[in-house]
Scaffold this motif. Structure first.
Motif, PDB file in Angstrom:
ATOM      1  N   UNK A  79      13.270 -21.383  26.672  1.00 61.10           N
ATOM      2  CA  UNK A  79      13.723 -21.194  28.051  1.00 61.10           C
ATOM      3  C   UNK A  79      14.091 -19.736  28.287  1.00 61.10           C
ATOM      4  N   UNK A  80      13.685 -19.222  29.439  1.00 56.27           N
ATOM      5  CA  UNK A  80      14.032 -17.859  29.830  1.00 56.27           C
ATOM      6  C   UNK A  80      15.347 -17.910  30.600  1.00 56.27           C
ATOM      7  N   UNK A  81      16.359 -17.181  30.106  1.00 59.77           N
ATOM      8  CA  UNK A  81      17.667 -17.176  30.753  1.00 59.77           C
ATOM      9  C   UNK A  81      18.119 -15.746  31.011  1.00 59.77           C
ATOM     10  N   UNK A  82      19.142 -15.617  31.809  1.00 59.17           N
ATOM     11  CA  UNK A  82      19.778 -14.321  32.030  1.00 59.17           C
ATOM     12  C   UNK A  82      21.038 -14.273  31.176  1.00 59.17           C
ATOM     13  N   UNK A  83      21.067 -13.338  30.226  1.00 57.36           N
ATOM     14  CA  UNK A  83      22.235 -13.164  29.367  1.00 57.36           C
ATOM     15  C   UNK A  83      22.845 -11.810  29.666  1.00 57.36           C
ATOM     16  N   UNK A  84      23.958 -11.847  30.375  1.00 58.42           N
ATOM     17  CA  UNK A  84      24.644 -10.614  30.796  1.00 58.42           C
ATOM     18  C   UNK A  84      23.685  -9.690  31.538  1.00 58.42           C
ATOM     19  N   UNK A  85      22.870 -10.298  32.397  1.00 54.94           N
ATOM     20  CA  UNK A  85      21.966  -9.546  33.259  1.00 54.94           C
ATOM     21  C   UNK A  85      20.637  -9.173  32.639  1.00 54.94           C
ATOM     22  N   UNK A  86      20.414  -9.550  31.366  1.00 55.50           N
ATOM     23  CA  UNK A  86      19.167  -9.198  30.696  1.00 55.50           C
ATOM     24  C   UNK A  86      18.331 -10.445  30.424  1.00 55.50           C
ATOM     25  N   UNK A  87      16.998 -10.333  30.502  1.00 54.68           N
ATOM     26  CA  UNK A  87      16.155 -11.500  30.228  1.00 54.68           C
ATOM     27  C   UNK A  87      16.118 -11.820  28.737  1.00 54.68           C
ATOM     28  N   UNK A  88      16.406 -13.058  28.403  1.00 54.41           N
ATOM     29  CA  UNK A  88      16.480 -13.481  27.002  1.00 54.41           C
ATOM     30  C   UNK A  88      15.801 -14.838  26.861  1.00 54.41           C
ATOM     31  N   UNK A  89      15.052 -14.992  25.760  1.00 56.38           N
ATOM     32  CA  UNK A  89      14.480 -16.305  25.461  1.00 56.38           C
ATOM     33  C   UNK A  89      15.492 -17.106  24.627  1.00 56.38           C
ATOM     34  N   UNK A  90      15.718 -18.310  25.073  1.00 51.74           N
ATOM     35  CA  UNK A  90      16.581 -19.244  24.356  1.00 51.74           C
ATOM     36  C   UNK A  90      15.660 -20.204  23.610  1.00 51.74           C
ATOM     37  N   UNK A  91      15.638 -20.117  22.294  1.00 52.06           N
ATOM     38  CA  UNK A  91      14.734 -20.914  21.473  1.00 52.06           C
ATOM     39  C   UNK A  91      15.492 -22.052  20.797  1.00 52.06           C
ATOM     40  N   UNK A  92      14.961 -23.257  20.926  1.00 55.06           N
ATOM     41  CA  UNK A  92      15.534 -24.408  20.245  1.00 55.06           C
ATOM     42  C   UNK A  92      14.427 -25.047  19.406  1.00 55.06           C
ATOM     43  N   UNK A  93      14.738 -25.280  18.138  1.00 54.48           N
ATOM     44  CA  UNK A  93      13.685 -25.746  17.233  1.00 54.48           C
ATOM     45  C   UNK A  93      14.243 -26.665  16.147  1.00 54.48           C
ATOM     46  N   UNK A  94      13.324 -27.390  15.494  1.00 49.99           N
ATOM     47  CA  UNK A  94      13.684 -28.271  14.387  1.00 49.99           C
ATOM     48  C   UNK A  94      13.250 -27.615  13.080  1.00 49.99           C
ATOM     49  N   UNK A  95      14.017 -27.878  12.039  1.00 51.24           N
ATOM     50  CA  UNK A  95      13.695 -27.338  10.727  1.00 51.24           C
ATOM     51  C   UNK A  95      13.871 -28.430   9.683  1.00 51.24           C
ATOM     52  N   UNK A  96      12.753 -29.005   9.218  1.00 51.81           N
ATOM     53  CA  UNK A  96      12.824 -30.062   8.215  1.00 51.81           C
ATOM     54  C   UNK A  96      12.778 -31.442   8.818  1.00 51.81           C
ATOM     55  N   UNK A  97      12.541 -32.442   7.967  1.00 51.45           N
ATOM     56  CA  UNK A  97      12.437 -33.830   8.403  1.00 51.45           C
ATOM     57  C   UNK A  97      13.392 -34.716   7.616  1.00 51.45           C
ATOM     58  N   UNK A  98      13.667 -35.855   8.193  1.00 52.16           N
ATOM     59  CA  UNK A  98      14.396 -36.905   7.494  1.00 52.16           C
ATOM     60  C   UNK A  98      13.568 -38.171   7.627  1.00 52.16           C
ATOM     61  N   UNK A  99      13.110 -38.724   6.515  1.00 52.70           N
ATOM     62  CA  UNK A  99      12.298 -39.937   6.598  1.00 52.70           C
ATOM     63  C   UNK A  99      10.952 -39.645   7.216  1.00 52.70           C
ATOM     64  N   UNK A 100      10.474 -40.580   8.022  1.00 52.51           N
ATOM     65  CA  UNK A 100       9.158 -40.453   8.632  1.00 52.51           C
ATOM     66  C   UNK A 100       9.270 -39.828  10.016  1.00 52.51           C
TER      67      UNK A 100
END
Length: 251
Positions: free
Chosen positions: A81-102
């Protein structure tokens, strides 16, 4: 023992058993209905949201994703997501790392990246968190204290929300703004009206451990007991009503 006396005793003791909880439900219900939920959430303490200009120049999100994958084990992306952080354009990245089970993922990880270069950014420091809180709250807000939260217990007023976070407390207006260190955004505003709501919500749900579980055993028991109390009251009226007895006799 007559049927009427048995019903009267059952109704009396059931009423005594659940009466305090019924009083709690009634008081909390009155508080909920007489308060504006937007004010409870602290919306009146927030400034209108700020957005980036339509002509803002940014690099493609793929640049930020490549930089993230070069430093972290990225199994799959949750969102970008592209957000404004203190007036500057910043990408907010959300991700998964690893699995549990299937295919069951672990919790979501977060990262920030400069949207003009794709370079990864560190989590917010104290000064940045205070600036984000000030930027989002009404003008003239005075900071009283700042606390870094790496974890919270289930009853904390900042629960089930992204951690780590900065708790920025203000003396005026009297409230606490919670800013996610890794997302760079204001997540919640807590003040006395919300805290009273939360305390009464606990009585309403009867979840004294986490406050938000509507399927707990205690609530089910008292709900059934309340139903039995009401039914026994109607039954007591029927068996003890002189008018109904006369109607039955004449019929």
């Amino acid at each position: 023992m007559t049927k009427s006396l048995l019903l009267r005793k059952a109704h009396r003791y059931l009423g005594l058993f659940i009466g305090i909880q019924f009083l709690g439900w009634t008081i909390s219900g009155l508080y909920f209905s007489w308060n504006n939920i937007d004010n409870v959430h602290g919306d009146h303490l927030r400034k209108p949201a700020r957005y980036l200009a339509g002509g803002v120049e940014v690099v493609p999100p793929s640049a930020a994703i490549r930089n993230l994958a070069a430093t972290q084990a990225v199994d799959s992306l949750h969102s970008v997501q592209l957000i404004s952080l203190l007036g500057k354009p910043v990408y907010q990245l959300q991700y998964f790392s690893g699995h549990v089970g299937e295919g069951m993922h672990l919790h979501v990880h977060h990262a920030l990246a400069d949207a003009t270069t794709g370079a990864l950014l560190p989590a917010l420091n104290e000064a940045q968190a205070v600036a984000v809180a000030r930027e989002n709250l009404v003008a003239g807000a005075k900071v009283a204290s700042v606390q870094y939260l790496a974890s919270t217990d289930p009853k904390h007023e900042y629960r089930e929300k992204p951690l780590p976070a900065w708790a920025v407390s203000f003396s005026e207006p009297a409230c606490t703004a919670y800013v996610s260190a890794e997302l760079g955004t204001l997540q919640a505003v807590r003040h006395d009206q919300w805290r009273a709501f939360d305390f009464l919500w606990m009585f309403h749900t009867m979840d004294y451990a986490t406050k938000d579980n509507f399927n707990n055993v205690l609530l089910k028991i008292f709900s059934l007991a309340g139903l039995v109390t009401v039914v026994s009251g109607f039954a007591l009226f029927i068996v003890s009503s002189r008018t109904l007895k006369r109607i039955t006799r004449w019929g």
